[in-house]
Scaffold this active site. Structure first.
Site, PDB file in Angstrom:
ATOM      1  N   THR A 173       0.829  -1.211   0.000  1.00 29.84           N
ATOM      2  CA  THR A 173       0.000   0.000   0.000  1.00 29.84           C
ATOM      3  C   THR A 173       0.863   1.262   0.000  1.00 29.84           C
ATOM      4  O   THR A 173       0.380   2.319  -0.381  1.00 29.84           O
ATOM      5  CB  THR A 173      -0.909   0.028   1.254  1.00 29.84           C
ATOM      6  OG1 THR A 173      -0.106  -0.316   2.378  1.00 29.84           O
ATOM      7  CG2 THR A 173      -2.064  -0.949   1.131  1.00 29.84           C
ATOM      8  N   SER A 212      13.815  -5.828   6.133  1.00 30.91           N
ATOM      9  CA  SER A 212      14.377  -4.504   5.815  1.00 30.91           C
ATOM     10  C   SER A 212      15.783  -4.268   6.340  1.00 30.91           C
ATOM     11  O   SER A 212      16.077  -3.218   6.922  1.00 30.91           O
ATOM     12  CB  SER A 212      13.455  -3.390   6.333  1.00 30.91           C
ATOM     13  OG  SER A 212      12.267  -3.413   5.634  1.00 30.91           O
ATOM     14  N   ASP A 250       9.771   1.164   4.782  1.00 33.17           N
ATOM     15  CA  ASP A 250      10.883   0.545   5.514  1.00 33.17           C
ATOM     16  C   ASP A 250      11.798   1.590   6.147  1.00 33.17           C
ATOM     17  O   ASP A 250      12.206   1.471   7.299  1.00 33.17           O
ATOM     18  CB  ASP A 250      11.690  -0.364   4.584  1.00 33.17           C
ATOM     19  CG  ASP A 250      10.811  -1.405   3.900  1.00 33.17           C
ATOM     20  OD1 ASP A 250       9.669  -1.598   4.353  1.00 33.17           O
ATOM     21  OD2 ASP A 250      11.270  -2.004   2.923  1.00 33.17           O
TER      22      ASP A 250
HETATM   23  C1  GLA Z   1       9.056  -3.914   0.352  1.00 31.11           C
HETATM   24  C2  GLA Z   1       9.235  -2.434   0.031  1.00 31.11           C
HETATM   25  C3  GLA Z   1       8.236  -1.572   0.806  1.00 31.11           C
HETATM   26  C4  GLA Z   1       6.820  -2.108   0.625  1.00 31.11           C
HETATM   27  C5  GLA Z   1       6.754  -3.612   0.869  1.00 31.11           C
HETATM   28  C6  GLA Z   1       5.398  -4.192   0.547  1.00 31.11           C
HETATM   29  O1  GLA Z   1       9.387  -4.133   1.700  1.00 31.11           O
HETATM   30  O2  GLA Z   1      10.543  -2.025   0.365  1.00 31.11           O
HETATM   31  O3  GLA Z   1       8.342  -0.237   0.388  1.00 31.11           O
HETATM   32  O4  GLA Z   1       6.309  -1.771  -0.645  1.00 31.11           O
HETATM   33  O5  GLA Z   1       7.718  -4.308   0.099  1.00 31.11           O
HETATM   34  O6  GLA Z   1       4.440  -3.704   1.416  1.00 31.11           O
END
Ligand code: GLA
Length: 434
Positions: free
Chosen positions: A73, A181, A227
Site C-alpha cells: 500500500t 528490511s 521501511d
Molecule cells: C518492500 C518495500 C516496501 C513495501 C513492501 C510491501 O518491503 O521495500 O516499500 O512496498 O515491500 O508492502
C-alpha cells in the site's frame, strides 16, 4: 578482534550468501525458540577500540522492521502499520579531517572506503549483489554493503547537505533478504552516522525520504517509504500507523497480553524486483483507469463501477490495495481498543488478499501461515514484506508464545521439509544515537 561465533546447534545453520561468505547477520540468525540477544553498545565499541585505538565518538543504531498489516500500500499513497524490531544495524564512528568515509564490516570481515567527492549521480545501477565489485577484502571476496553507505551519502549531498569524512565499524543482526528490511536499516544507520559526523539536523521523515532515494536511485530498487520511515521513527512497544502520502505517523500500542512472532520460511525467491515493479505498474494503471491520483483515493464502489473496462488482473490488484488500506485503518482502530481478536482477523484477511488477489505469496508462506493459524494461541497470521518468500508475522497470546514458536516451527518443518526460524520480537525504537 572480537569475532562473533555462529551458533549452529543443529536447529538451523545460517545459509551462505552467493559469494560463499557469511551472511550479513554474521551467524546471528535466530534459532527457533531461543531468546535473541540483541547487539549492545559494548559489542560494537570494543571492536572499534581494537581497530582505532580509542572509544567511538558516536554509536548509532537503526532497526529492521516487521509489518503487521498494510502490504503493498505504501507506493499507492496508502496506510501501513509496521513496527521497528529489536534487530538492527549498528555503526560506531569518529570524525576524520578529510572527506573519506572508511568502514570495517564485522559481518563481512571487510574494510571499504570511499571519498565523499567521488559520488557522481548514477544512472540507475544494477543491484550491488550483481554489480561489478566495488571493493575486495584482498582475498577476492566482494559484497555490496558499501554501496548502501555511498548511496546514502550521495542522496544527502544531492539534497544540499555538507558532509564530513568519518571512520568506524559496522555490525548488524537483521537477517538479510528475509523481508525484515536489512537494507533500510543499513541506509538509516548510514544516514544517522553521516548526520552525526556532518553535524546535520536530524529530521526522521526527511532523512527517511533521502534514504529511500538512495535505495531507488543508487541501489536501483523501486521501493516505497515504509521501511526507511519505520526504521527512522519506530516507537518501543508500539506499531506505527503511517500515512504514506502525508508521512504523518501515529504510534499505536500493541494489544495487551500479545506477542509479535516472526516466522521465517527460510525460503528466498529471485525475481522479486521484477514482480514488485510489475505490481507497481498495475496499480498505476488501475489508478489511471479510475481517474484518481493514486489507489489511496479509490473506493471499492468506484472500482466495481469500473470493473468492466479493466483487465481482470489489474482489477484484482486494485481490489487488494483498496481493501488493504481499509483493513489497515480498521486494524489501527482495533489496536487502540486493545482488540487482539479483530486485529488477528484482519491480518488473516490481508494474507488471503495477498495470496489470491495480489499474488505475492508462495507455497512456503501459505504453509507457514496455516501452521500458525492452526494453533489456538494465534490471533492471526500473514505474509509480511514484499512476499514470494521470506517471513510471515503472527500475533499470539504472550503467555503461550514460547509454545507457539516451538509448535509452529515443528509443524512447518514437518509439512515442507524446510528448517524455519521462528522467534518472538519486541517492538523497538527507531534510529538512535546511543
Ligand atoms: C518492500 C518495500 C516496501 C513495501 C513492501 C510491501 O518491503 O521495500 O516499500 O512496498 O515491500 O508492502
Amino acid at each position: 578482534m572480537v569475532k562473533r561465533t555462529p551458533k549452529t546447534d543443529g536447529l538451523y545453520i545460517p545459509p551462505l550468501d552467493p559469494e560463499g561468505r557469511k551472511r550479513h547477520d554474521g551467524g546471528r540468525f535466530p534459532q527457533s525458540g531461543r531468546r535473541h540477544m540483541p547487539i549492545g553498545k559494548a559489542e560494537i565499541s570494543a571492536p572499534f577500540a581494537e581497530r582505532l585505538g580509542q572509544s567511538p565518538r558516536w554509536v548509532v543504531r537503526a532497526p529492521g522492521r516487521v509489518n503487521l498489516i498494510g502490504e503493498h500500500t505504501d507506493y499507492n499513497d496508502g496506510f501501513v502499520l509496521p513496527l521497528a524490531i529489536d534487530r538492527a544495524v549498528w555503526i560506531a564512528l569518529r570524525p576524520r579531517e578529510d572527506r573519506i568515509v572508511s568502514v570495517y564490516s564485522i559481518d563481512y570481515e571487510q574494510a571499504c572506503e570511499f571519498s565523499l567527492d567521488e559520488l557522481v549521480t548514477p544512472a540507475i545501477k544494477p543491484r550491488p549483489s550483481v554489480a561489478p565489485p566495488s571493493a575486495t577484502d584482498g582475498r577476492g571476496f566482494v559484497s555490496g554493503w558499501i554501496e548502501y553507505l555511498k548511496g546514502t551519502a550521495w542522496s544527502l549531498q544531492e539534497a544540499g547537505h555538507r558532509l564530513r569524512g568519518w571512520e568506524g565499524v559496522l555490525v548488524g543482526d537483521v537477517p538479510r533478504g528475509a523481508g525484515l528490511s536489512s537494507s533500510a536499516a543499513l541506509e538509516m544507520a548510514a544516514a544517522r552516522a553521516m548526520a552525526a559526523a556532518g553535524d546535520l539536523p536530524w529530521e526522521p521523515a526527511e532523512m527517511a525520504k533521502l534514504a529511500r532515494r538512495a535505495e531507488n536511485q543508487w541501489i536501483g530498487v523501486n521501493c516505497g517509504i515504509m521501511d526507511q520511515l519505520i526504521s527512522a521513527a519506530g516507537r518501543a512497544g508500539h506499531a506505527l500507523l503511517i500515512d504514506c502520502r502525508s508521512l504523518q505517523t501515529e504510534p499505536v500500542p500493541l494489544p495487551p497480553g500479545t506477542s509479535v512472532v516472526v516466522l521465517d520460511t527460510s525460503t528466498r525467491r529471485g525475481l522479486v524486483d521484477s514482480a514488485y515493479n510489475e505490481r507497481r505498474r498495475q496499480c498505476e494503471e488501475a489508478a489511471r483507469l479510475l481517474g484518481v491520483p493514486a489507489l489511496r483515493d479509490a473506493t471499492i464502489e468506484r472500482l466495481q463501477r469500473s470493473a468492466e473496462k479493466m483487465n481482470p488482473v489489474v482489477l484484482r490488484r486494485a481490489r487488494h490495495v483498496i481493501a488493504e488500506n481499509d483493513r489497515t485503518l480498521r486494524a489501527a482502530d482495533a489496536m487502540r481498543r486493545g482488540d487482539a481478536v479483530e486485529l488477528g482477523r484482519l491480518m488473516h484477511q490481508s494474507h488471503r488478499s495477498l495470496r489470491d488477489d495480489y499474488e505475492v505469496s508462495s507455497d512456503a508462506l501459505n504453509a507457514m501461515v496455516e501452521c500458525a493459524l492452526a494453533r489456538r494461541s494465534c490471533f492471526g497470521a500473514r505474509m509480511t514484506g514484499a512476499g514470494f518468500g521470506g517471513c510471515a508475522v503472527a500475533l499470539v497470546r504472550a503467555e503461550a508464545a514460547d509454545d507457539f514458536v516451538r509448535g509452529t516451527a515443528a509443524a512447518y518443518q514437518h509439512k515442507t521439509g524446510h528448517s524455519p526460524a521462528v522467534y518472538v520480537c519486541q517492538a523497538a525504537d527507531g534510529v538512535e544515537m546511543m
